[in-house]
Design an enzyme around this catalytic site. Structure first.
Site, short mmCIF file in Angstrom:
data_model
loop_
_atom_site.label_atom_id
_atom_site.label_comp_id
_atom_site.label_asym_id
_atom_site.label_seq_id
_atom_site.Cartn_x
_atom_site.Cartn_y
_atom_site.Cartn_z
N VAL B 109 0.86 -1.19 0.00
CA VAL B 109 0.00 0.00 0.00
C VAL B 109 0.90 1.24 0.00
O VAL B 109 1.69 1.43 0.92
CB VAL B 109 -0.92 0.03 1.23
CG1 VAL B 109 -1.80 1.28 1.21
CG2 VAL B 109 -1.77 -1.23 1.30
N VAL B 111 1.00 5.55 -1.02
CA VAL B 111 0.39 6.80 -1.47
C VAL B 111 1.51 7.84 -1.55
O VAL B 111 2.32 7.96 -0.62
CB VAL B 111 -0.71 7.28 -0.49
CG1 VAL B 111 -1.23 8.65 -0.89
CG2 VAL B 111 -1.85 6.27 -0.43
N GLN B 118 -4.55 13.38 3.39
CA GLN B 118 -5.67 14.13 2.80
C GLN B 118 -6.85 13.22 2.51
O GLN B 118 -7.76 13.59 1.77
CB GLN B 118 -5.21 14.81 1.50
CG GLN B 118 -4.09 15.82 1.70
CD GLN B 118 -3.39 16.15 0.38
OE1 GLN B 118 -3.99 16.71 -0.53
NE2 GLN B 118 -2.15 15.76 0.27
N LYS B 122 -6.98 6.50 2.70
CA LYS B 122 -8.22 5.91 3.20
C LYS B 122 -9.14 5.52 2.05
O LYS B 122 -9.71 4.42 2.04
CB LYS B 122 -8.91 6.96 4.11
CG LYS B 122 -10.15 6.47 4.80
CD LYS B 122 -10.70 7.57 5.71
CE LYS B 122 -12.06 7.17 6.27
NZ LYS B 122 -12.65 8.26 7.09
N GLN B 147 4.08 2.16 12.27
CA GLN B 147 3.61 3.55 12.11
C GLN B 147 2.27 3.67 11.39
O GLN B 147 1.70 4.76 11.33
CB GLN B 147 4.68 4.41 11.42
CG GLN B 147 4.94 4.10 9.95
CD GLN B 147 5.96 2.97 9.75
OE1 GLN B 147 6.25 2.20 10.67
NE2 GLN B 147 6.47 2.85 8.53
N TYR B 152 -4.72 1.74 9.83
CA TYR B 152 -5.55 0.58 9.46
C TYR B 152 -6.64 0.32 10.49
O TYR B 152 -7.74 -0.12 10.15
CB TYR B 152 -4.67 -0.66 9.25
CG TYR B 152 -3.82 -0.57 8.00
CD1 TYR B 152 -4.40 -0.46 6.75
CD2 TYR B 152 -2.43 -0.57 8.07
CE1 TYR B 152 -3.64 -0.35 5.59
CE2 TYR B 152 -1.65 -0.47 6.92
CZ TYR B 152 -2.26 -0.36 5.69
OH TYR B 152 -1.50 -0.25 4.55
#
Lengths: 172, 172
Positions: B109, B111, B118, B122, B147, B152
């Site tokens: 995962v 980003v 922002q 999510k 972290q 999650y």
């Protein structure tokens, strides 16, 4: 563990197992029960026999249609069999999902109660690990129930390494 | 979150993205940057662009051959894109392995830092969960670095439910 010493070549396999002779690998077990124990990666598994094995360890039933699909789409399926004369019996099962490159996750590790605490579970796990390593998978993972965490730890698994947490999603 | 409101149909996609128009799903984002954010499950990803994204968050390089193989053999791949005019930019990525029946495990995962904090991470996760649930996967799992455990958790993931431990195998 002395009983893991003999070899059982596919040529020795009785006719009942011929269809899976290709999948017969190094066969590591000859128990003191007058029988042989061997592993297979053949996916042609009698789902009712598998269900019986899972019931023997108290797992709840799952739809056979989904079990079949899961087996088809697992990266690796390993079954463990006791061969006694021409009779064979499913005594262990496990499978792994994978991206075929980096990660594999082992699921559904089950050993029949008659064969627990005798090194068979350890042998099954070592077989799976060896297979995954031979496929160049570097990250082998699993989710362990509390009562088997020590079992996996003795096999070289670490829980929460560097604080990494296994997490499960539940609907709100 | 007001900026998740507009829709961006595949018919509006500029020519650069036409090849992935089939994979364009409900497009959930129109940021306040004068651009749109959308998701895709197309696996035809520029591996160099993906590597750039992963580098931006400090991940170490991985052999592109293996990354390609992992993408091919993942059950689900979700990419997140910013579309600005005819330009699009890869801003998020994730994938999941699965047995197509019971279990899925989410990996990688990421980003882009410009889009973190922002709501985009999510939204990416919610998109993946929705996809996996729509495939009738009941058990969605992942391994979270310390972290991001809280991130999650806010999405509905539980660490060590009923004492289940995530474990990693390391060679002796």
């Amino acid at each position: 563990m002395g009983f893991w010493k003999s070899l059982f070549s596919s040529a020795d396999a009785p006719s009942a197992t011929k269809s899976m002779s290709i999948a017969l690998e190094s066969v590591e077990g000859a128990s003191d029960r007058g029988s042989h124990v061997y592993f297979s990666t053949d996916r042609e598994i009698d789902l009712y026999e598998l269900e019986e094995l899972c019931s023997a360890v108290g797992w709840s039933r799952r739809p056979l249609r989904k079990v079949k699909k899961a087996i088809q789409h697992s990266f690796l399926v390993v079954t463990m069999w006791e061969q006694r004369g021409t009779q064979r019996r499913l005594i262990g099962f496990s499978r792994a999902t994978s991206d075929h490159a980096f990660n594999a996750t082992i699921w559904d590790v089950v050993v029949h109660p008659d064969f627990q605490s005798q090194g068979f579970g350890k042998a099954l796990m070592k077989h799976i690990i060896k297979k995954l390593r031979s496929e160049d998978i570097s990250n082998i993972t699993l989710f362990a129930d509390p009562q088997v965490v020590d079992f996996y730890r003795r096999l070289g698994f670490m829980s929460d390494p560097e604080g990494i947490k296994g997490m499960f999603w539940y609907p709100d």
